[in-house]
Design a protein around this motif. Structure first.
Motif, PDB file in Angstrom:
ATOM      1  N   LEU A  62     -53.910   2.409  41.672  1.00 31.47           N
ATOM      2  CA  LEU A  62     -53.227   1.384  40.883  1.00 31.47           C
ATOM      3  C   LEU A  62     -52.676   0.305  41.813  1.00 31.47           C
ATOM      4  CD1 LEU A  62     -51.193   1.671  37.735  1.00 31.47           C
ATOM      5  CD2 LEU A  62     -50.275   0.339  39.596  1.00 31.47           C
ATOM      6  N   LEU A  66     -53.756  -3.635  41.692  1.00 29.11           N
ATOM      7  CA  LEU A  66     -52.751  -4.683  41.518  1.00 29.11           C
ATOM      8  C   LEU A  66     -52.750  -5.641  42.704  1.00 29.11           C
ATOM      9  CD1 LEU A  66     -50.404  -5.881  39.918  1.00 29.11           C
ATOM     10  CD2 LEU A  66     -48.900  -4.223  41.039  1.00 29.11           C
ATOM     11  N   GLN A 105     -43.635   7.556  35.415  1.00 27.94           N
ATOM     12  CA  GLN A 105     -44.142   6.192  35.306  1.00 27.94           C
ATOM     13  C   GLN A 105     -43.716   5.392  36.525  1.00 27.94           C
ATOM     14  OE1 GLN A 105     -41.909   7.384  32.857  1.00 27.94           O
ATOM     15  NE2 GLN A 105     -40.097   6.536  33.840  1.00 27.94           N
ATOM     16  N   ILE A 138     -54.472  -7.463  36.069  1.00 32.14           N
ATOM     17  CA  ILE A 138     -53.821  -6.163  36.229  1.00 32.14           C
ATOM     18  C   ILE A 138     -52.314  -6.311  36.045  1.00 32.14           C
ATOM     19  CG2 ILE A 138     -53.468  -4.178  37.765  1.00 32.14           C
ATOM     20  CD1 ILE A 138     -56.418  -4.562  36.855  1.00 32.14           C
ATOM     21  N   SER A 141     -51.118  -6.567  32.617  1.00 33.47           N
ATOM     22  CA  SER A 141     -51.317  -5.341  31.854  1.00 33.47           C
ATOM     23  C   SER A 141     -50.277  -4.268  32.173  1.00 33.47           C
ATOM     24  CB  SER A 141     -52.711  -4.770  32.135  1.00 33.47           C
ATOM     25  OG  SER A 141     -53.709  -5.715  31.813  1.00 33.47           O
ATOM     26  N   CYS A 142     -49.437  -4.505  33.167  1.00 36.12           N
ATOM     27  CA  CYS A 142     -48.453  -3.508  33.607  1.00 36.12           C
ATOM     28  C   CYS A 142     -47.140  -3.657  32.854  1.00 36.12           C
ATOM     29  CB  CYS A 142     -48.198  -3.648  35.113  1.00 36.12           C
ATOM     30  SG  CYS A 142     -49.633  -3.244  36.122  1.00 36.12           S
ATOM     31  N   ASN A 143     -46.458  -2.543  32.652  1.00 36.03           N
ATOM     32  CA  ASN A 143     -45.172  -2.573  31.950  1.00 36.03           C
ATOM     33  C   ASN A 143     -44.009  -2.235  32.882  1.00 36.03           C
ATOM     34  OD1 ASN A 143     -45.492   0.155  32.291  1.00 36.03           O
ATOM     35  ND2 ASN A 143     -45.092   0.705  30.175  1.00 36.03           N
TER      36      ASN A 143
END
Length: 155
Positions: A62, A66, A105, A138, A141-143
């Protein structure tokens, strides 16, 4: 250019099923990622989560996705402004929170690029790097929080 693109990989579990001392099932967390016309990649959970630390883990991948997407978005914006980048490297750091039930997370990632530019204003480069967030597929799309700590040098 099309408005939608589809990406596809293959994932195959390569581990073994075993039992522990209490006779509970344990899954070896090794897998192979397959891509069309590209070399395969072996992965595992992080060693902290009972994986093989000699293989790539999803958290590292990930960060790779990113960091590289941010770089490409930054390059795109620099090309629009005719800014010449002569060097770029990054060492992103991600922080994960593990919850009491074992889930978790990413809480935040800090991108730390070293950017070498040719004859431009460092402040302008920082602004453009921050704008790259709005272009990075990317990142969008990340939280979790994505922080920036660029170091800018001149050629």
């Amino acid at each position: 250019m099309r408005n939608e693109h589809t990406y596809k990989i293959g994932l195959e579990w390569k581990g073994k099923l075993t039992t522990d001392k209490r006779n509970r099932l344990r899954y070896e967390r090794i897998y192979e990622l397959n891509f069309d016309n590209k070399p395969s990649l072996m992965g595992s959970a992080d060693a902290t989560f009972h994986g093989d630390d000699s293989l790539y883990n999803p958290e590292e991948m990930l960060l790779c996705a990113l960091s590289s997407c941010y770089m490409m978005s930054f390059f795109y914006l620099c090309s629009l402004k005719n800014i010449e980048i002569v060097g770029y490297s990054d060492e992103p750091i991600g922080m994960i929170k593990v919850n009491p039930n074992g889930s978790g997370q990413f809480e935040e990632v800090t991108l730390q690029p070293s950017i070498c530019i040719k004859h431009k204003d460092a402040k302008e480069i920082e602004v453009i790097f921050n704008e790259a967030h709005d272009y990075c597929f990317i990142a969008r799309s990340c939280n979790f929080n994505i922080n920036h700590a660029p170091k800018i040098d001149y050629y």
